[in-house]
Design a protein around this motif. Sequence first.
Motif, mmCIF file in Angstrom:
data_model
loop_
_atom_site.group_PDB
_atom_site.id
_atom_site.type_symbol
_atom_site.label_atom_id
_atom_site.label_comp_id
_atom_site.label_asym_id
_atom_site.label_seq_id
_atom_site.Cartn_x
_atom_site.Cartn_y
_atom_site.Cartn_z
ATOM 1 N N ASN A 24 18.905 16.683 22.618
ATOM 2 C CA ASN A 24 19.526 15.538 23.298
ATOM 3 C C ASN A 24 20.441 14.771 22.358
ATOM 4 O O ASN A 24 20.326 14.845 21.154
ATOM 5 C CB ASN A 24 18.457 14.614 23.884
ATOM 6 N N GLY A 25 21.355 14.058 22.947
ATOM 7 C CA GLY A 25 22.290 13.259 22.161
ATOM 8 C C GLY A 25 23.604 13.993 21.957
ATOM 9 O O GLY A 25 23.713 15.194 22.152
ATOM 10 N N ARG A 26 24.576 13.230 21.559
ATOM 11 C CA ARG A 26 25.929 13.758 21.416
ATOM 12 C C ARG A 26 26.086 14.686 20.219
ATOM 13 O O ARG A 26 26.912 15.598 20.233
ATOM 14 C CB ARG A 26 26.881 12.572 21.281
ATOM 15 N N TRP A 27 25.309 14.498 19.169
ATOM 16 C CA TRP A 27 25.605 15.123 17.889
ATOM 17 C C TRP A 27 24.738 16.303 17.508
ATOM 18 O O TRP A 27 25.122 17.091 16.640
ATOM 19 C CB TRP A 27 25.522 14.060 16.794
ATOM 20 N N LYS A 28 23.568 16.457 18.095
ATOM 21 C CA LYS A 28 22.637 17.468 17.600
ATOM 22 C C LYS A 28 23.167 18.894 17.706
ATOM 23 O O LYS A 28 22.977 19.693 16.789
ATOM 24 C CB LYS A 28 21.279 17.331 18.286
ATOM 25 N N ILE A 53 31.089 10.583 13.217
ATOM 26 C CA ILE A 53 29.676 10.205 13.269
ATOM 27 C C ILE A 53 29.397 9.147 12.199
ATOM 28 O O ILE A 53 29.921 9.213 11.085
ATOM 29 C CB ILE A 53 28.762 11.436 13.090
ATOM 30 N N THR A 57 23.745 7.233 12.560
ATOM 31 C CA THR A 57 23.541 8.224 13.612
ATOM 32 C C THR A 57 23.209 9.586 13.016
ATOM 33 O O THR A 57 22.293 10.273 13.477
ATOM 34 C CB THR A 57 24.780 8.318 14.515
ATOM 35 N N SER A 61 19.644 11.417 13.505
ATOM 36 C CA SER A 61 19.633 12.739 14.139
ATOM 37 C C SER A 61 18.961 13.768 13.238
ATOM 38 O O SER A 61 18.143 14.573 13.697
ATOM 39 C CB SER A 61 21.053 13.191 14.471
#
Length: 115
Positions: A24-28, A53, A57, A61
Motif C-alpha cells: 500500500n501507499g504511493r512509494w512501496k 519522496i 516518507t 516506508s
Amino acid sequence: MSDRLPKIADSKDTSFGYTLSLLNGRWKLLILYNLGKGEVIRFNELQRLLGRITYKTLSNSLKEMEADGLVFRRAYPQIPPKVEYGLTERGRSLLPLLREMCRWGETHRPAAPGQ
C-alpha cells in the motif's frame, strides 16, 4: 490457486488483500522496483532515484517494509553513518509480479504523440 477474484478484494482476510496491505501507499512499489535491480542501495541514493519522496516518507516506508520482511537494513558503525537497504528473499519473490506489471504496461500503454 483459483482464477476467480475474491469477493472482497481489499480485505486482509483474502490473499489479494494481504498482498495489497504489504504494497500500500504511493512509494512501496517504486522502492521495490529500485531495490529489485539486484544491488544494495544506500538511503540517500534510493531517495535520489525516487525523486520527490521526502526523507520521512522514505524512512517510514522502509521501516514498514522491513517489518513486513520485504527489505533488510544494514547499518555500519561509522561517521558519517552508512545505511544500506536491499531486498530479502521474501521481497525478491515479488519481482515476478513487478515484471508482469512492466510487461502489461508495455503492451497497453498508449503510444506517445508523434510515434
